[in-house]
Scaffold this motif. Structure first.
Motif, PDB file in Angstrom:
ATOM      1  N   ILE A  49      -2.046 -12.315  12.095  1.00  0.00           N
ATOM      2  CA  ILE A  49      -3.133 -13.291  12.113  1.00  0.00           C
ATOM      3  C   ILE A  49      -3.377 -14.870  12.629  1.00  0.00           C
ATOM      4  CG2 ILE A  49      -4.325 -14.285  10.259  1.00  0.00           C
ATOM      5  CD1 ILE A  49      -4.231 -12.261   8.800  1.00  0.00           C
ATOM      6  N   PHE A  50      -1.945 -15.346  12.859  1.00  0.00           N
ATOM      7  CA  PHE A  50      -1.266 -16.656  12.899  1.00  0.00           C
ATOM      8  C   PHE A  50      -1.453 -16.506  14.625  1.00  0.00           C
ATOM      9  CE2 PHE A  50      -0.613 -15.608   8.778  1.00  0.00           C
ATOM     10  CZ  PHE A  50      -1.337 -17.209   7.708  1.00  0.00           C
ATOM     11  N   VAL A  58       5.202  -4.020   6.901  1.00  0.00           N
ATOM     12  CA  VAL A  58       4.277  -3.199   7.417  1.00  0.00           C
ATOM     13  C   VAL A  58       3.330  -2.641   6.282  1.00  0.00           C
ATOM     14  CG1 VAL A  58       6.271  -1.819   9.436  1.00  0.00           C
ATOM     15  CG2 VAL A  58       5.888  -1.350   7.046  1.00  0.00           C
ATOM     16  N   GLU A  59       3.791  -2.794   5.005  1.00  0.00           N
ATOM     17  CA  GLU A  59       2.401  -2.584   4.370  1.00  0.00           C
ATOM     18  C   GLU A  59       1.203  -2.729   5.016  1.00  0.00           C
ATOM     19  OE1 GLU A  59       3.200  -1.057  -0.230  1.00  0.00           O
ATOM     20  OE2 GLU A  59       5.348  -0.738   0.802  1.00  0.00           O
ATOM     21  N   GLU A  60       1.530  -4.739   4.359  1.00  0.00           N
ATOM     22  CA  GLU A  60       0.677  -5.639   4.249  1.00  0.00           C
ATOM     23  C   GLU A  60       1.438  -6.870   5.345  1.00  0.00           C
ATOM     24  OE1 GLU A  60      -2.116  -5.267   3.696  1.00  0.00           O
ATOM     25  OE2 GLU A  60      -2.539  -4.614   1.502  1.00  0.00           O
ATOM     26  N   PRO A  61       0.543  -6.183   6.950  1.00  0.00           N
ATOM     27  CA  PRO A  61       1.638  -7.349   7.979  1.00  0.00           C
ATOM     28  C   PRO A  61       0.520  -8.239   8.174  1.00  0.00           C
ATOM     29  CG  PRO A  61       0.676  -5.162   9.110  1.00  0.00           C
ATOM     30  CD  PRO A  61       0.725  -4.716   7.114  1.00  0.00           C
ATOM     31  N   ASN A  62       1.020  -9.490   8.381  1.00  0.00           N
ATOM     32  CA  ASN A  62       0.021 -10.626   8.155  1.00  0.00           C
ATOM     33  C   ASN A  62       0.355 -11.855   9.514  1.00  0.00           C
ATOM     34  OD1 ASN A  62      -0.392 -10.259   4.560  1.00  0.00           O
ATOM     35  ND2 ASN A  62      -1.763  -9.620   6.417  1.00  0.00           N
ATOM     36  N   VAL A 100       1.628  -1.710   0.131  1.00  0.00           N
ATOM     37  CA  VAL A 100       0.271   0.275  -0.087  1.00  0.00           C
ATOM     38  C   VAL A 100       0.987   1.139   0.072  1.00  0.00           C
ATOM     39  CG1 VAL A 100      -2.062  -1.329   1.146  1.00  0.00           C
ATOM     40  CG2 VAL A 100      -0.616   0.057   2.117  1.00  0.00           C
ATOM     41  N   HIS A 151      -7.811  -9.115   4.823  1.00  0.00           N
ATOM     42  CA  HIS A 151      -6.642  -8.147   5.749  1.00  0.00           C
ATOM     43  C   HIS A 151      -6.576  -7.190   4.170  1.00  0.00           C
ATOM     44  CE1 HIS A 151      -3.142  -6.582   7.529  1.00  0.00           C
ATOM     45  NE2 HIS A 151      -4.316  -6.217   8.348  1.00  0.00           N
ATOM     46  N   ASP A 152      -5.409  -7.689   3.540  1.00  0.00           N
ATOM     47  CA  ASP A 152      -4.282  -6.960   3.148  1.00  0.00           C
ATOM     48  C   ASP A 152      -5.785  -6.204   1.503  1.00  0.00           C
ATOM     49  OD1 ASP A 152      -2.515  -8.172   3.622  1.00  0.00           O
ATOM     50  OD2 ASP A 152      -1.060  -9.052   2.883  1.00  0.00           O
ATOM     51  N   ARG A 205      -7.090  -3.285   3.579  1.00  0.00           N
ATOM     52  CA  ARG A 205      -6.294  -2.427   3.425  1.00  0.00           C
ATOM     53  C   ARG A 205      -6.159  -1.209   2.655  1.00  0.00           C
ATOM     54  NH1 ARG A 205      -3.205  -1.471   6.840  1.00  0.00           N
ATOM     55  NH2 ARG A 205      -0.254  -1.012   6.087  1.00  0.00           N
TER      56      ARG A 205
END
Lengths: 291, 288
Positions: free
Chosen positions: B45-46, B38-42, A177, A203-204, A207
């Motif tokens: 979730i786990f 940091v743009e798409e932190p995933n 993003v 989730h992504d 955003r």
């Protein structure tokens, strides 16, 4: 001429495979722009001829002329990026850490630091085997300003599309993003969101859609690997409904994606099955929604 | 020891490996997992836990003090990023263009541009048994990932120290965010898939990491799809292949529901152990 941008937020959802298929289906009516300049892969499917290439300079990088340096150390104290260190008896600038702000050169009492334009990549205009043109690029490793190279690729593609009277510029966008995504979205007429039914995918998607909304852009969504997780797929559909995002298609979890990549071809050329039909229908819908 | 898990291409399994390796190692020892995508932190979730610690991430930008300014114009001249301009009788700052270099602030003869913090993201952390989790998250609309990455790393290293095993889940690509994430790692694991896309982007990632000179190895995910070219490349370049994770729809399904794979597919425990052993051996022995 309209600009269609394909993004996903999350990486690896199938953006490039889908975009390359659209490029194949659209043939001569599009100019393709690969704006994932960090890890550009579209050329592996569309056989560009690298007909025209140009160096891309962006920003500056500072150098210390050692012969005039008095080792006062002001530059190292001034640099906010820890790019200047005293090693092997001299102050040296690490070009990877240097952001090219030029502050060091301005405070150097002997004027011994100079700024040079930074070569940060290359961009190309190619003939591709779909009978059209593609603008693509390679950012140098560790280079800053991938957003600027994205803008360059897009603008060149737009100009070409106007010159050649093409109907569309089709953009394969980067993941994330941040600055390269913002840069690829600017000026878009329609955004295609490619997602997958995973918790991370949704989730992504949320955003990146927030970003799309900030720019007030029209968008539609493709759920790839839709049958992987029915529960997550339902959650994505619900999100699309709530946000009024047209749901363009569900593609099945299909290893033909990987097989086509391995053959260096697009899915619509690799298979005659259901997936080809779904891609063709999606492309027609996207054109309808864009115009 | 700091292990960065990276890849040129997105979606190859960085987060899968980071979360599974961290949770697996945390069964026996304390581990820090830092999500630097940091743009798409995933990664969070786990683990499905609410943050126990949160703080705002800032970057420094100049703030115009009209009362001191003489409109001399030096600030806009010294800014290489066009982030500060004079518009009639005012000085205007464009925070998204500012790199926080301090040149305008430091060179302003009147001291009319003090640096002030501007929010760009959020840091969050929690503890789950032996696992300490830290995440940096960029606000939507913010373009520069690097300050958020730097902050998450700094927080983790100050809080937990250098002796504890720390895993960085890094962003995809090869540009400035990746550099920031991997630059001080003791070992880099590159996750790839055995397709031409995977190979092409792996080569870029290798080129990136070789600039730093730390040891690294490759994990081939979805092994069995695609072709043998990634393995041939690794052989030729003498890059150790630390593990091959088979292509499996079941694993993709587990990932999709936010589950840790090794808990459901016990064979993966051996793979994770091999990966961990290889990292520790390479760092201790200084091989590669």
């Amino acid at each position: 001429m309209k600009e269609i941008v394909v993004i996903s937020g999350k990486g690896g959802t199938g953006k490039t495979s889908v975009t390359a298929s659209f490029a194949r289906l659209a043939g001569e009516e599009v100019v393709v722009a690969d704006c994932d300049v960090d890890a550009a892969d579209m050329h592996l499917l569309l056989n560009p001829d690298f007909g025209y290439s140009e160096d891309f300079y962006s920003g500056e990088v500072s150098f210390i002329d050692q012969s005039n340096c008095t080792r006062c150390g002001i530059c190292a104290n001034t640099c906010r990026f820890d790019a200047i260190s005293f090693t092997r008896g001299a102050y040296r600038i690490d070009p990877i850490s240097c952001e090219g702000c030029g502050y060091c050169a301005r405070v150097c009492p002997t004027g011994t630091i100079i700024n040079k334009p930074r070569l940060s990549g290359k961009w190309h205009i190619s003939n591709i085997r779909t009978g059209s043109l593609m603008v693509h690029a390679k950012l140098d490793i560790g280079a800053d300003n991938s957003g600027k190279l994205v803008a360059k690729v897009k603008n060149e593609a737009k100009e070409l599309a106007l010159e050649e009277r093409k109907s569309y510029v089709l953009v394969d966008g980067p993941p994330g993003v941040g600055c390269p995504v913002v840069s690829s979205l600017s000026g878009a007429n329609f955004v295609v969101l490619v997602t997958e039914p995973t918790l991370s995918g949704l989730h992504d998607l949320k955003r990146v859609y927030e970003l799309v909304k900030k720019f007030h852009l029209k968008a539609g969504c493709i759920i790839n690997k839709a049958d992987l997780n029915p529960e997550q797929c339902a959650a994505i559909r619900k999100f699309l409904e709530e946000e009024n995002i047209p749901h363009l298609a569900d593609f099945p979890y299909d290893e033909d994606f990987s097989r086509a990549i391995t053959q260096g071809t697009t899915i619509v050329e690799y298979t005659n099955g259901n997936l080809k039909q779904l891609l063709a229908e999606s492309w027609e819908k996207i054109k309808e929604l864009t115009n | 020891m700091k292990i960065a898990i990276a890849s040129g291409k997105g979606g190859t399994g960085k987060t899968t490996l980071s979360t599974n390796l961290a949770a697996f190692l945390a069964e026996r020892e304390e581990v820090v997992l830092v999500d630097l995508d940091v743009e798409e932190p995933n990664s969070a979730i786990f683990f499905n836990r609410p943050p126990e610690h949160e703080e705002v991430i800032y970057k420094q930008i100049p703030q115009w003090d009209e009362s001191k300014c003489t409109l001399c114009g030096i600030c806009s001249k010294v800014c290489n990023f066009h982030a500060i301009i004079q518009l009639g009788p005012s000085i205007v700052v464009f925070p998204e263009l500012c790199h926080s270099c301090y040149a305008c602030s430091g060179l302003c003869p009147e001291g009319a541009l003090p640096m002030v913090p501007k929010r760009t993201g959020r840091l969050a952390g929690f503890q789950a048994g032996n696992l300490h989790f830290v995440e940096g998250r960029l606000d939507i609309g913010e373009e520069q990932a690097v300050p958020a990455i730097a902050k998450a790393k700094k927080y983790a290293s100050q809080k937990f120290g250098a002796s504890i095993t720390t895993i960085y889940d890094s962003p995809p690509g090869t540009s400035c965010p990746v550099i920031e994430a991997v630059k001080d790692a003791d070992f880099v694991i590159m996750v790839t898939e055995p397709t031409p896309f995977g190979l092409h982007d792996l080569k870029l990632a290798v080129e990136t990491v070789r600039k730093f000179g730390m040891p690294f190895g490759v994990v081939i995910n979805r092994h069995g799809i695609g072709n043998e070219d990634v393995e041939a490349y690794c052989r030729e370049e003498e890059i150790p292949v630390l593990a091959k994770i088979p292509n499996s729809r079941r694993m993709a399904e587990l990932y999709s529901s936010g589950k840790l794979i090794y808990k459901e597919i016990p064979e993966l425990r051996n793979t994770l152990q091999e990966v961990a052993d290889a990292c520790f051996a390479a760092v201790k022995g200084g091989v590669q």
